[in-house]
Design an enzyme around this catalytic site. Structure first.
Site, mmCIF file in Angstrom:
data_model
loop_
_atom_site.group_PDB
_atom_site.id
_atom_site.type_symbol
_atom_site.label_atom_id
_atom_site.label_comp_id
_atom_site.label_asym_id
_atom_site.label_seq_id
_atom_site.Cartn_x
_atom_site.Cartn_y
_atom_site.Cartn_z
ATOM 1 C CE1 TYR A 1 -15.661 43.520 2.953
ATOM 2 C CE2 TYR A 1 -16.511 44.484 1.035
ATOM 3 C CZ TYR A 1 -15.605 44.601 2.287
ATOM 4 O OH TYR A 1 -14.856 45.567 2.373
ATOM 5 C CD GLU B 1 -1.636 41.516 -3.085
ATOM 6 O OE1 GLU B 1 -2.829 41.133 -3.746
ATOM 7 O OE2 GLU B 1 -1.362 41.777 -2.015
ATOM 8 C CG ASN C 1 -7.157 41.794 9.024
ATOM 9 O OD1 ASN C 1 -6.490 41.098 9.841
ATOM 10 N ND2 ASN C 1 -6.628 42.033 8.029
ATOM 11 C CB CYS D 1 -8.613 42.937 5.006
ATOM 12 S SG CYS D 1 -7.515 44.233 5.762
ATOM 13 C CG HIS D 2 -4.767 44.451 0.440
ATOM 14 N ND1 HIS D 2 -4.252 43.375 1.352
ATOM 15 C CD2 HIS D 2 -4.224 44.007 -0.613
ATOM 16 C CE1 HIS D 2 -3.261 42.970 0.966
ATOM 17 N NE2 HIS D 2 -3.083 42.874 -0.603
#
Length: 157
Positions: free
Chosen positions: A96, A154, A119, A127-128
């Site tokens: 963050y 990912e 979001n 946002c993950h």
């Protein structure tokens, strides 16, 4: 006018909502809203079809970036944070604090966290990919378990 479609995924059903301008929301089945707020179900709406195709390609590991029109509704600060989220590369995570620094608001770490949590367009506005400064997974509207699965996907694990 708003339209929506529901697609299956390995993480459960995903609701995609759009206006004629673009995607307005992507939520997991745990998201609750009043049906009348979703709009009209229209599985053949061009924005919903394209979003569905791109999400399916993402889950199949055939797509790393999304190319969808977005119709974001929020404060200017929220939109700034959401836009910054799209700059986090596929397979990477940022804190963050890093996100706050990217938008030139280094003291606004908590506000960035709050905006991140609001979001409305999961996965596409990633946002993950935001984690705590200590490297731990923090809250995710779709559930921390889903966040972990998305990050593993990912990273190719």
């Amino acid at each position: 006018m708003k339209y929506y479609s529901i697609i299956p995924s390995e993480l459960g059903e995903i609701t995609i909502q759009a206006s004629d301008k673009g995607v307005t929301g992507i939520w997991f089945e745990t998201f609750t809203t009043k049906p009348e707020e979703l709009g009209t179900r229209k599985d053949d709406h061009h924005v919903l079809v394209e979003a569905s195709n791109q999400l399916n390609a993402y889950f199949a590991k055939e797509r790393q970036k999304f190319d969808l029109p977005l119709d974001l509704k929020g404060t200017e600060f929220q939109k700034q944070v959401w836009q910054a989220l799209t700059r986090i590369p596929y397979g990477e995570t940022w804190s963050y604090k890093e996100l706050a620094e990217l938008i030139n608001r280094p003291q606004a770490v908590r506000a960035v966290g709050t905006a991140n949590g609001k979001n409305p367009i999961s996965i596409v506005v990633p946002c993950h990919r935001v984690i705590g400064a200590n490297g731990k997974l923090t809250g995710y509207a779709g559930g921390v378990e889903r966040k972990e699965v998305l990050l593993r996907l990912e990273k190719g694990k």
